[in-house]
Every structure is written in structure tokens, then in C-alpha cells.
Design a protein around this motif. Sequence first.
Motif, PDB file in Angstrom:
ATOM      1  N   LEU A 105       1.791   5.652   2.090  1.00  0.00           N
ATOM      2  CA  LEU A 105       1.284   6.825   1.372  1.00  0.00           C
ATOM      3  C   LEU A 105       2.029   8.112   1.717  1.00  0.00           C
ATOM      4  N   ASP A 106       3.200   7.990   2.208  1.00  0.00           N
ATOM      5  CA  ASP A 106       4.009   9.143   2.579  1.00  0.00           C
ATOM      6  C   ASP A 106       4.536   9.868   1.331  1.00  0.00           C
ATOM      7  N   SER A 145       8.404  10.869   1.016  1.00  0.00           N
ATOM      8  CA  SER A 145       9.469   9.913   0.743  1.00  0.00           C
ATOM      9  C   SER A 145       9.286   9.212  -0.601  1.00  0.00           C
ATOM     10  N   VAL A 146       8.051   9.227  -1.145  1.00  0.00           N
ATOM     11  CA  VAL A 146       7.815   8.555  -2.425  1.00  0.00           C
ATOM     12  C   VAL A 146       7.219   9.556  -3.394  1.00  0.00           C
ATOM     13  N   GLY A 147       7.752   9.634  -4.577  1.00  0.00           N
ATOM     14  CA  GLY A 147       7.202  10.513  -5.600  1.00  0.00           C
ATOM     15  C   GLY A 147       5.832  10.047  -6.046  1.00  0.00           C
ATOM     16  N   ARG A 148       5.096  10.957  -6.754  1.00  0.00           N
ATOM     17  CA  ARG A 148       3.740  10.647  -7.175  1.00  0.00           C
ATOM     18  C   ARG A 148       3.700   9.429  -8.101  1.00  0.00           C
ATOM     19  N   MET A 189       2.018   5.713  -7.572  1.00  0.00           N
ATOM     20  CA  MET A 189       1.041   5.064  -8.451  1.00  0.00           C
ATOM     21  C   MET A 189       1.526   3.681  -8.857  1.00  0.00           C
ATOM     22  N   ASP A 190       2.823   3.566  -9.118  1.00  0.00           N
ATOM     23  CA  ASP A 190       3.394   2.256  -9.430  1.00  0.00           C
ATOM     24  C   ASP A 190       3.131   1.278  -8.297  1.00  0.00           C
ATOM     25  N   ALA A 218      -2.425  -3.589  -6.495  1.00  0.00           N
ATOM     26  CA  ALA A 218      -3.699  -4.020  -7.076  1.00  0.00           C
ATOM     27  C   ALA A 218      -3.522  -5.346  -7.811  1.00  0.00           C
ATOM     28  N   MET A 219      -2.395  -5.474  -8.534  1.00  0.00           N
ATOM     29  CA  MET A 219      -2.158  -6.722  -9.250  1.00  0.00           C
ATOM     30  C   MET A 219      -1.951  -7.875  -8.276  1.00  0.00           C
ATOM     31  N   ALA A 220      -1.220  -7.582  -7.212  1.00  0.00           N
ATOM     32  CA  ALA A 220      -0.978  -8.625  -6.214  1.00  0.00           C
ATOM     33  C   ALA A 220      -2.293  -9.058  -5.567  1.00  0.00           C
ATOM     34  N   GLN A 221      -3.179  -8.075  -5.338  1.00  0.00           N
ATOM     35  CA  GLN A 221      -4.468  -8.419  -4.723  1.00  0.00           C
ATOM     36  C   GLN A 221      -5.339  -9.224  -5.673  1.00  0.00           C
TER      37      GLN A 221
END
Length: 114
Positions: free
Chosen positions: A36-37, A40-43, A47-48, A54-57
Amino acid sequence: MDDAFIARMREALGGRLELLKAAGEATADSRAPVELDQASVGRLSRMDALQVQAMAQASEARRRDEVRRIEAALRRIEQDEYGYCLRCGDDIAEGRLEADPTATVCIPCASSRS
Ligand SMILES: [Zn+2]
């Protein structure tokens, strides 16, 4: 139920179980908590990442559910209860078991659902 048929179902169940267990190990990474950094990761990509997770879960939940049903079917084979409807006790049609070796109720019971 004849022994040859049960042996065939046991093979099918065992093979499917191995595949599912291997798949569970192969996809363990994609279910790891999302980083959740924000720096280093855009918004959007975050979300992607959450959506992918979520799909993997969800597919993992389906996989575990199928593993449970297969293990239950293998247990019924061990206990000589395989192929009998859990609701009415009649034989489950072989065609139904071939389509779904984990089926636990006969076609009339499955379609009445009462
Ligand atoms: Zn039944």
C-alpha cells in the motif's frame, strides 16, 4: 455401485485434487497482501492490484471449496457410501457422477430442492 466405476471416480477425484493443490501453491503469490505504499505505486495501479488480489482470493475460495467437496467424496468412497444420495438414499445415476464426481444428491433431489 460397481467397483470398476467407483475406481474410475476415485482416479478422477484424485487427479483433480492434485491439480487443485498444485494450482493453490502456484498462485499463492498473487494473494499476498497488496503493497500500500502510495509513493511507489500510483492510485490507479494500486486499485488494479487490489482488484487482481480480490479476483485471486475469489478463485482461491472456489478452489478450496472444490478441494473440500473432493475430499468429502473420497471419504465417502472409503466408507462405502459413495454414489448414494445423501437425501433419499437412492443410487445417484452414473452419468451424473461422471459429470460431477462430487455430486451428493440424486437428480430428483437436486431438482426438487425442497
Ligand atoms: Zn435423492
